[in-house]
Design a protein around this motif. Structure first.
Motif, PDB file in Angstrom:
ATOM      1  N   VAL A  86       0.851  -1.191   0.000  1.00  7.28           N
ATOM      2  CA  VAL A  86       0.000   0.000   0.000  1.00  7.28           C
ATOM      3  C   VAL A  86       0.881   1.233   0.000  1.00  7.28           C
ATOM      4  CG1 VAL A  86      -1.883   1.162   1.191  1.00  7.28           C
ATOM      5  CG2 VAL A  86      -1.530  -1.282   1.520  1.00  7.28           C
ATOM      6  N   SER A  88       0.945   5.572  -0.054  1.00  6.53           N
ATOM      7  CA  SER A  88       0.244   6.864  -0.004  1.00  6.53           C
ATOM      8  C   SER A  88       1.148   7.913  -0.635  1.00  6.53           C
ATOM      9  CB  SER A  88      -0.142   7.222   1.426  1.00  6.53           C
ATOM     10  OG  SER A  88      -1.201   6.377   1.854  1.00  6.53           O
ATOM     11  N   GLY A  89       2.235   8.311   0.084  1.00  2.72           N
ATOM     12  CA  GLY A  89       3.147   9.312  -0.478  1.00  2.72           C
ATOM     13  C   GLY A  89       4.449   8.711  -1.000  1.00  2.72           C
ATOM     14  N   HIS A  91       7.209   7.700   0.691  1.00  2.00           N
ATOM     15  CA  HIS A  91       8.454   8.155   1.320  1.00  2.00           C
ATOM     16  C   HIS A  91       9.150   7.081   2.150  1.00  2.00           C
ATOM     17  CE1 HIS A  91       6.623  11.939   0.220  1.00  2.00           C
ATOM     18  NE2 HIS A  91       7.753  12.552   0.442  1.00  2.00           N
ATOM     19  N   LEU A  96       9.345   0.093   1.299  1.00  2.00           N
ATOM     20  CA  LEU A  96       8.431  -1.013   1.595  1.00  2.00           C
ATOM     21  C   LEU A  96       7.026  -0.827   1.018  1.00  2.00           C
ATOM     22  CD1 LEU A  96       9.242  -2.189   5.244  1.00  2.00           C
ATOM     23  CD2 LEU A  96      10.276  -2.816   3.058  1.00  2.00           C
ATOM     24  N   LEU A 109      -2.698   5.007  -3.335  1.00  2.00           N
ATOM     25  CA  LEU A 109      -3.854   5.830  -2.939  1.00  2.00           C
ATOM     26  C   LEU A 109      -3.789   7.276  -3.427  1.00  2.00           C
ATOM     27  CD1 LEU A 109      -4.163   4.391   0.664  1.00  2.00           C
ATOM     28  CD2 LEU A 109      -5.454   3.743  -1.354  1.00  2.00           C
ATOM     29  N   ILE A 152       7.728  18.010   8.536  1.00  2.00           N
ATOM     30  CA  ILE A 152       8.389  19.188   7.971  1.00  2.00           C
ATOM     31  C   ILE A 152       8.413  19.102   6.440  1.00  2.00           C
ATOM     32  CG2 ILE A 152      10.612  20.415   7.854  1.00  2.00           C
ATOM     33  CD1 ILE A 152      10.969  19.606  10.842  1.00  2.00           C
ATOM     34  N   GLY A 160       1.048   6.942   5.327  1.00  2.00           N
ATOM     35  CA  GLY A 160       2.191   6.358   6.025  1.00  2.00           C
ATOM     36  C   GLY A 160       2.650   7.232   7.178  1.00  2.00           C
ATOM     37  N   HIS A 161       2.653   8.543   6.953  1.00  2.00           N
ATOM     38  CA  HIS A 161       3.208   9.481   7.934  1.00  2.00           C
ATOM     39  C   HIS A 161       2.485   9.402   9.281  1.00  2.00           C
ATOM     40  CE1 HIS A 161       5.182  13.047   9.378  1.00  2.00           C
ATOM     41  NE2 HIS A 161       4.096  13.790   9.362  1.00  2.00           N
ATOM     42  N   ILE A 218      -5.661   2.291   5.670  1.00  2.00           N
ATOM     43  CA  ILE A 218      -6.325   3.487   6.195  1.00  2.00           C
ATOM     44  C   ILE A 218      -6.840   4.275   5.004  1.00  2.00           C
ATOM     45  CG2 ILE A 218      -6.115   5.547   7.655  1.00  2.00           C
ATOM     46  CD1 ILE A 218      -5.159   3.030   9.115  1.00  2.00           C
ATOM     47  N   TYR A 452      13.092   5.213  15.205  1.00  2.00           N
ATOM     48  CA  TYR A 452      11.784   5.790  14.833  1.00  2.00           C
ATOM     49  C   TYR A 452      11.237   5.020  13.631  1.00  2.00           C
ATOM     50  CZ  TYR A 452       8.599   9.503  13.084  1.00  2.00           C
ATOM     51  OH  TYR A 452       7.512  10.218  12.635  1.00  2.00           O
ATOM     52  N   ASN A 454       9.069   5.608  11.459  1.00  2.00           N
ATOM     53  CA  ASN A 454       8.920   6.360  10.206  1.00  2.00           C
ATOM     54  C   ASN A 454      10.264   6.605   9.519  1.00  2.00           C
ATOM     55  OD1 ASN A 454       6.284   6.676   9.491  1.00  2.00           O
ATOM     56  ND2 ASN A 454       5.998   8.645  10.501  1.00  2.00           N
ATOM     57  N   ASN A 503       4.951  -7.198   5.323  1.00  2.00           N
ATOM     58  CA  ASN A 503       6.134  -6.789   4.573  1.00  2.00           C
ATOM     59  C   ASN A 503       7.356  -7.098   5.443  1.00  2.00           C
ATOM     60  OD1 ASN A 503       6.668  -4.535   6.363  1.00  2.00           O
ATOM     61  ND2 ASN A 503       5.089  -3.374   5.289  1.00  2.00           N
TER      62      ASN A 503
HETATM   63  P1  FDA Z   1       4.639   5.391   1.977  1.00  2.00           P
HETATM   64  O1  FDA Z   1       3.519   5.490   1.012  1.00  2.00           O
HETATM   65  O2  FDA Z   1       5.945   4.902   1.465  1.00  2.00           O
HETATM   66  O3  FDA Z   1       4.176   4.525   3.207  1.00  2.00           O
HETATM   67  C1  FDA Z   1       4.998   4.224   4.318  1.00  2.00           C
HETATM   68  C2  FDA Z   1       4.531   2.937   4.992  1.00  2.00           C
HETATM   69  O4  FDA Z   1       3.165   3.049   5.383  1.00  2.00           O
HETATM   70  C3  FDA Z   1       4.590   1.714   4.075  1.00  2.00           C
HETATM   71  O5  FDA Z   1       4.832   0.566   4.859  1.00  2.00           O
HETATM   72  C4  FDA Z   1       3.198   1.651   3.495  1.00  2.00           C
HETATM   73  O6  FDA Z   1       2.817   0.372   3.040  1.00  2.00           O
HETATM   74  C5  FDA Z   1       2.344   2.114   4.665  1.00  2.00           C
HETATM   75  N1  FDA Z   1       1.149   2.821   4.231  1.00  2.00           N
HETATM   76  C6  FDA Z   1       1.077   3.882   3.378  1.00  2.00           C
HETATM   77  N2  FDA Z   1      -0.185   4.277   3.256  1.00  2.00           N
HETATM   78  C7  FDA Z   1      -0.939   3.480   4.023  1.00  2.00           C
HETATM   79  C8  FDA Z   1      -2.328   3.418   4.299  1.00  2.00           C
HETATM   80  N3  FDA Z   1      -3.172   4.273   3.739  1.00  2.00           N
HETATM   81  N4  FDA Z   1      -2.779   2.476   5.135  1.00  2.00           N
HETATM   82  C9  FDA Z   1      -1.910   1.602   5.704  1.00  2.00           C
HETATM   83  N5  FDA Z   1      -0.594   1.610   5.481  1.00  2.00           N
HETATM   84  C10 FDA Z   1      -0.103   2.551   4.660  1.00  2.00           C
HETATM   85  N6  FDA Z   1       8.764  11.926   9.170  1.00  2.00           N
HETATM   86  C11 FDA Z   1       8.388  12.770  10.146  1.00  2.00           C
HETATM   87  O7  FDA Z   1       7.785  12.349  11.127  1.00  2.00           O
HETATM   88  N7  FDA Z   1       8.656  14.107  10.043  1.00  2.00           N
HETATM   89  C12 FDA Z   1       9.294  14.628   8.970  1.00  2.00           C
HETATM   90  O8  FDA Z   1       9.512  15.836   8.900  1.00  2.00           O
HETATM   91  C13 FDA Z   1       9.704  13.745   7.928  1.00  2.00           C
HETATM   92  N8  FDA Z   1      10.372  14.203   6.838  1.00  2.00           N
HETATM   93  C14 FDA Z   1      10.679  13.349   5.802  1.00  2.00           C
HETATM   94  C15 FDA Z   1      11.311  13.832   4.647  1.00  2.00           C
HETATM   95  C16 FDA Z   1      11.608  12.985   3.592  1.00  2.00           C
HETATM   96  C17 FDA Z   1      12.280  13.535   2.363  1.00  2.00           C
HETATM   97  C18 FDA Z   1      11.280  11.613   3.670  1.00  2.00           C
HETATM   98  C19 FDA Z   1      11.600  10.668   2.535  1.00  2.00           C
HETATM   99  C20 FDA Z   1      10.651  11.122   4.818  1.00  2.00           C
HETATM  100  C21 FDA Z   1      10.360  11.974   5.905  1.00  2.00           C
HETATM  101  N9  FDA Z   1       9.737  11.497   7.058  1.00  2.00           N
HETATM  102  C22 FDA Z   1       9.402  12.380   8.052  1.00  2.00           C
HETATM  103  C23 FDA Z   1       9.406  10.068   7.204  1.00  2.00           C
HETATM  104  C24 FDA Z   1       7.942   9.805   6.847  1.00  2.00           C
HETATM  105  O9  FDA Z   1       7.115  10.187   7.928  1.00  2.00           O
HETATM  106  C25 FDA Z   1       7.707   8.309   6.545  1.00  2.00           C
HETATM  107  O10 FDA Z   1       8.515   7.916   5.471  1.00  2.00           O
HETATM  108  C26 FDA Z   1       6.244   8.029   6.259  1.00  2.00           C
HETATM  109  O11 FDA Z   1       5.997   6.663   6.419  1.00  2.00           O
HETATM  110  C27 FDA Z   1       5.857   8.482   4.877  1.00  2.00           C
HETATM  111  O12 FDA Z   1       4.528   8.239   4.571  1.00  2.00           O
HETATM  112  P2  FDA Z   1       4.127   8.080   3.027  1.00  2.00           P
HETATM  113  O13 FDA Z   1       2.674   7.819   2.946  1.00  2.00           O
HETATM  114  O14 FDA Z   1       4.682   9.210   2.251  1.00  2.00           O
HETATM  115  O15 FDA Z   1       4.973   6.803   2.618  1.00  2.00           O
END
Ligand code: FDA
Length: 514
Positions: A86, A88-89, A91, A96, A109, A152, A160-161, A218, A452, A454, A503
């Protein structure tokens, strides 16, 4: 392969025929033969380390535009024995959300990203595919004295965040994003849509910090908005080793977690060219948000951290939403519309790791970091020190799965980037960050050495390739969650006993083996 191709065909047939919305689902399915497949896959890959020809790719990508598409993707994957990832963003530091060693379906998503703000009640419903930048933008559009304590980087997906905690410049005042979630909608392994009431408090607890990818998908979060003053102050004061940086960083450790909760000062450490030709030095940038005006900040700094020598001309007053752009590194005067963009500022491959600090590191210890920073592999490295204290210390360790609360003075993030494409280069840089991490062991939290979730780091342990075991997962689980790991395993055992959502670092059910 014949069996897997067959499974794949049956899965596609199930999706298109079995879904109640079959007329629309075919428009959101991409297979490698589709001309948009690569661009859809690439769009949200935020770490190019996982975007090479050798990186395993999904058999099918589904970009749901309706919750029924998620339900169909889950039901058909279960029926045909396919794994899902899954995103979302995108990151995830270790990719994974879009990489797997086994054949898989990617549920992306990106098109479920509505943000609806109820300024009167200071709440908002946010769909998982929205970025945190979009959330900030939509809040500011309605009311400039409301905000949210999220990340930030503005391109982060809230799916994911928030699942892993989520911190930003207001963590000392309001805690994590996950501490400010009041409801959620989740599609579970059976394809049911659950909210806080129907999922129950255990699962609602687990999804607010237990990491994404373990408990269901989610769909949306309901968040509690927080008050921000109409004017805030930001500053960045940089000092290098020749300007007393070691003593300042050393002193910062005693001050940062005890400051007033309206004041957040983090430290960014980098290796830069020195004014002496051909030499490099370490630069410490003290990067701050104060939830108030300059006139109140200056005496506060004079009293608590006079060594930094903060001057009025170092400080800039802004609205809170403008401070978001400042921290993301956008030039002053940039339009707020950049918050709606999903493309990252940095597009280089990277590896990162994290630590928690409970006792200030002596100057000699800091000098050892500088020494490692002067190595060639560290030219594009960054160490970020994020202060805790304030609200972070008031929330109980067991209130959410995120356990790093009272007793933590700051968090360290180590990041190394590289430009070179060859595998040998990535190996060199990754080996540098691992050496730095082992050097840091005496100075950071122990038993367990905290991390952490994340800032996903597969070096600290992974689930096995075949069956996942509790005992193996506990190695990395205790580092991310301390004793909350057992409760996460308990919740997983109840809601997904067959371990469908899995995963390399997902929470295992007890049923998967001791
Ligand atoms: P992504 O889509 O990759 O998902 C991350 C994880 O969550 C994966 O295991 C995924 O399968 C799962 N997932 C995603 N969507 C889901 C859903 N809807 N339901 C269930 N599972 C889901 N952190 C922080 O706290 N503060 C910060 O300022 C930053 N800054 C930052 C900058 C940069 C450049 C990066 C690359 C990363 C950060 N991070 C961060 C870390 C960030 O919080 C972390 O990578 C999050 O998991 C990103 O969420 P995404 O949805 O973007 O990622």
């Amino acid at each position: 392969w014949a069996t897997s191709a067959h499974t794949h065909e049956n899965f596609l047939q199930c999706l298109t025929l079995g879904s109640g919305n079959s007329s629309t689902i075919s428009e959101v399915i991409y297979t490698p033969s589709n001309s948009s497949y690569s661009s859809v896959l690439q769009f949200s890959i935020q770490n190019p380390r996982f975007s090479t020809p050798a990186t395993p790719k999904p058999l099918v990508i589904v970009t749901p535009s309706h919750v029924s598409h998620i339900q169909a993707a889950i039901n058909c994957s279960r029926t045909h024995g396919m794994q899902v990832r899954v995103r979302s963003g995108g990151h995830d530091y270790e990719g994974l959300s879009y990489v797997s060693d086994v054949p898989f379906v990617l549920i992306d998503l990106i098109d479920l990203r509505s943000v609806s703000v109820d300024a009167k009640n200071s709440t908002a419903w946010v769909q998982s595919g929205a970025t945190i930048g979009e959330v900030y933008y939509r809040i500011a559009e309605k009311n400039r004295t409301l905000g949210f304590p999220g990340g930030i980087a503005t391109t982060l997906g809230v799916g994911g965040h928030f699942s892993g905690g989520g911190y930003g410049t207001m963590l000392r005042k309001y805690g994590l994003a996950a501490d400010n979630i009041i409801d959620a909608q989740l599609v579970d392994v059976k394809g049911r849509i659950l909210d806080r009431g129907s999922m129950g408090e255990d699962l609602f607890w687990a999804i607010r910090g237990g990491g994404g990818g373990s408990f269901g998908i989610i769909l949306a979060w309901k968040i509690k908005l927080v008050h921000v003053p109409s004017t805030v102050t930001v500053f960045t004061v940089s000092r290098n080793l020749e300007q007393n940086a070691t003593k300042l960083v050393h002193r910062w450790q005693y001050v940062a977690a005890k400051l007033h909760e309206d004041l957040f000062i983090r430290v960014n450490l980098t290796s830069v060219n020195s004014s002496q030709e051909g030499k490099r030095t370490i630069q410490a940038s003290f990067n701050s948000l104060y939830l108030g005006r300059i006139d109140k900040l200056l005496p506060m700094m004079q009293q608590s951290f006079p060594e930094l020598g903060l001057m009025r001309e170092d400080c800039i007053e802004k609205s809170w939403i403008e401070s978001i752009l400042y921290f993301e590194g956008f030039p002053s005067g940039e339009s707020l519309n950049v918050l709606l963009k999903r493309t990252l500022l940095i597009g280089a491959p990277f590896k990162a790791k994290s630590d928690y600090v409970q006792e200030p590191i002596p100057e000699l210890g800091l000098e050892g970091i500088w020494k490692r920073f002067s190595e060639k592999e560290a030219e594009s490295a960054l160490i970020l020190l994020t202060p805790y204290g304030g609200r972070m210390s008031e929330i109980a360790e067991s209130a959410t799965p995120f356990p790093h609360r009272a007793g933590t003075i700051y968090k360290i993030q180590y990041v190394v980037y590289w430009e070179e494409e060859e595998t040998a280069a990535s190996k060199r840089h990754i080996s540098w960050i691992r050496r730095l991490y082992s050097y840091m062991a005496p100075y950071v939290s122990k038993s367990p050495r905290g991390a952490y979730v994340n800032y996903r780091d597969l070096d600290i342990g992974t689930n096995g390739k075949g069956n996942t075991s509790y005992r193996r997962a506990r190695i990395w689980g205790n580092k991310y969650f301390k004793s909350n790991f057992d409760r996460l395993v308990h919740v997983k055992t109840v809601v997904d006993p067959a371990n469908f959502f899995k995963n390399k670092q997902s929470i295992p059910p007890f049923s998967s083996g001791w």
